[in-house]
Motif scaffolding. Sequence first.
Motif, mmCIF file in Angstrom:
data_model
loop_
_atom_site.group_PDB
_atom_site.id
_atom_site.type_symbol
_atom_site.label_atom_id
_atom_site.label_comp_id
_atom_site.label_asym_id
_atom_site.label_seq_id
_atom_site.Cartn_x
_atom_site.Cartn_y
_atom_site.Cartn_z
ATOM 1 N N PHE A 51 0.613 -0.780 0.138
ATOM 2 C CA PHE A 51 0.009 -0.070 -0.336
ATOM 3 C C PHE A 51 0.946 1.180 -0.118
ATOM 4 O O PHE A 51 1.727 1.476 0.772
ATOM 5 C CB PHE A 51 -1.106 -0.347 1.340
ATOM 6 C CG PHE A 51 -1.681 1.334 1.490
ATOM 7 C CD1 PHE A 51 -2.651 1.575 0.442
ATOM 8 C CD2 PHE A 51 -1.624 2.301 2.366
ATOM 9 C CE1 PHE A 51 -3.344 2.478 0.732
ATOM 10 C CE2 PHE A 51 -1.733 3.160 2.554
ATOM 11 C CZ PHE A 51 -3.138 3.522 1.596
ATOM 12 N N ALA A 52 0.724 2.487 -0.814
ATOM 13 C CA ALA A 52 1.408 3.028 -0.927
ATOM 14 C C ALA A 52 2.981 3.639 -1.418
ATOM 15 O O ALA A 52 3.413 3.799 -0.286
ATOM 16 C CB ALA A 52 0.399 4.546 0.504
ATOM 17 N N TRP A 59 4.590 -1.352 6.652
ATOM 18 C CA TRP A 59 3.583 -0.313 7.830
ATOM 19 C C TRP A 59 2.875 -1.558 9.543
ATOM 20 O O TRP A 59 2.969 -0.166 10.429
ATOM 21 C CB TRP A 59 2.066 -0.083 7.074
ATOM 22 C CG TRP A 59 1.935 0.325 5.406
ATOM 23 C CD1 TRP A 59 1.724 -0.350 4.533
ATOM 24 C CD2 TRP A 59 1.960 1.957 5.436
ATOM 25 N NE1 TRP A 59 2.575 1.145 3.652
ATOM 26 C CE2 TRP A 59 1.919 1.889 4.326
ATOM 27 C CE3 TRP A 59 2.318 2.549 6.727
ATOM 28 C CZ2 TRP A 59 2.601 3.229 3.997
ATOM 29 C CZ3 TRP A 59 2.398 3.993 5.602
ATOM 30 C CH2 TRP A 59 2.608 4.149 4.870
ATOM 31 N N LEU A 257 -4.821 7.551 5.384
ATOM 32 C CA LEU A 257 -4.799 6.891 3.865
ATOM 33 C C LEU A 257 -4.683 7.798 3.214
ATOM 34 O O LEU A 257 -3.913 7.042 1.676
ATOM 35 C CB LEU A 257 -6.348 5.891 4.216
ATOM 36 C CG LEU A 257 -6.710 4.778 4.891
ATOM 37 C CD1 LEU A 257 -8.089 4.193 5.696
ATOM 38 C CD2 LEU A 257 -5.330 3.969 5.305
ATOM 39 N N ILE A 258 -5.572 8.769 3.090
ATOM 40 C CA ILE A 258 -5.966 9.635 1.802
ATOM 41 C C ILE A 258 -4.038 10.558 1.682
ATOM 42 O O ILE A 258 -3.627 10.407 0.347
ATOM 43 C CB ILE A 258 -6.503 11.139 2.492
ATOM 44 C CG1 ILE A 258 -7.783 10.025 2.005
ATOM 45 C CG2 ILE A 258 -6.721 11.969 0.806
ATOM 46 C CD1 ILE A 258 -8.623 11.209 2.332
ATOM 47 N N SER A 261 -1.517 7.937 0.342
ATOM 48 C CA SER A 261 -1.745 7.410 -1.237
ATOM 49 C C SER A 261 -1.135 8.132 -1.980
ATOM 50 O O SER A 261 -0.578 7.438 -3.188
ATOM 51 C CB SER A 261 -3.082 6.739 -1.118
ATOM 52 O OG SER A 261 -3.392 5.911 -0.212
ATOM 53 N N ALA A 262 -1.662 9.503 -1.791
ATOM 54 C CA ALA A 262 -1.604 10.586 -2.101
ATOM 55 C C ALA A 262 0.314 11.359 -2.354
ATOM 56 O O ALA A 262 0.452 11.337 -3.209
ATOM 57 C CB ALA A 262 -2.108 11.766 -1.656
ATOM 58 N N PRO A 264 3.196 9.070 -1.630
ATOM 59 C CA PRO A 264 3.958 7.884 -1.205
ATOM 60 C C PRO A 264 5.352 8.522 -1.089
ATOM 61 O O PRO A 264 5.740 9.035 -1.505
ATOM 62 C CB PRO A 264 4.151 6.969 -2.545
ATOM 63 C CG PRO A 264 2.776 7.568 -3.300
ATOM 64 C CD PRO A 264 3.050 9.009 -2.537
#
Length: 390
Positions: A51-52, A59, A257-258, A261-262, A264
């Motif tokens: 993820f990301a 994580w 999370l936002i 993701s935006a 990395p």
Amino acid sequence: MPRSIDRHELWFGSKLNPRRNSLNLIRLVLALAVLVHHCWPLMGLGGGPEFAGEWLGGWAVAGFFSISGYLITGSRLNNRLGDYLVHRVARIMPAFLTCLLFMVVVIAPLGYLAAKGTLSGYLSTTTTPLNYLFSNMFLKMQYADISGGPYGVPYPGAWNGSLWSLYYEFVCYLIIAALGLFALIRKSPWPITIAFVASVLVQANIEKVSVFLGQNYDFVLLMRLLPFFLGGSVLFLWRHRVGLHWIPGILAILSSLIIMSAFPGWGGPACGALVAYALLWISSWLPSPEFVHRNDISYGVYIYAFPVQQLLAVYGLHHFGLAAYMTLSAGITIGLALASWFFVEQPIMKRVRKGKSDSGAPRNESKSSLPEETNGIEKQGSITATTQVN
């Protein structure tokens, strides 16, 4: 045992009670997440869930560091430097050294025997077992193999790929130990807050900054984790003005999370305080089995999972499939973690606490069994805390 929150707490904030939180459970889940992540590379299946730009295990380690930042900062500011360092060394080193010894005496010989059909040469093949022990005994993992093994596995030459993070965790302990010497750190949350922001900025520009340190890889790895640790520290220092509420808890999760993701690479470290808040909020209401609440086996799971998984792969058990390999690895690892807790970690920490009590030093602890915990003795709408250091 965590209790269900009442309507008043639902809307105005819950308490992080030392006897009613799920931090042990959360850390156990994080440790098992590292085990789950490692199943993919150790079976030769690639990196696994991502993820990301970061693997699941990465994580999970970040979650460990964010919780640790909150708890360890509380420990430092509520204890004298000597007591703090004794507790930190006692908490991390005995189990670590026991794990190294177990790998040299049990795990690696079994792997060597399976590969060679004999133990002849085990003690003299590079990296020799004694050299492995001596070189790695101060947390910095200089060597990953023992006598060249493990052999015949999808991920050869490394018996324990999880231990690397312990060195950087202890460096974070030392950073907080040093900062705690300054009165300003104790009086104002702003210096640590500024340090957290600076660490995020460094991580966001790590390629440019590392040039001035000769591309030092230790610095690069530290800056991946330090922002999460300092994020937890920031939350502790602002605890009097921040409450554990469900609305900011959910917002912390969604915004993290936002942002991750935006952006990395540096989005995760920038969310260090948000991650700590989310995990502490979850721990204030998540039910936990009483056994897990009283016994923290997460450290043992973390340090023993990788060698167990590698040994199973040496004997070809990874060919039974992901689910079977994962389940068998977890079962054996939990057994070793229980042994580590009951025979190494818990007895040593009890002795350290008893020694502190016998010395007449002031104690700021409760009877909670959680190791290196900051016991939240809460006021409504704020996270106030005293510190328990096992």
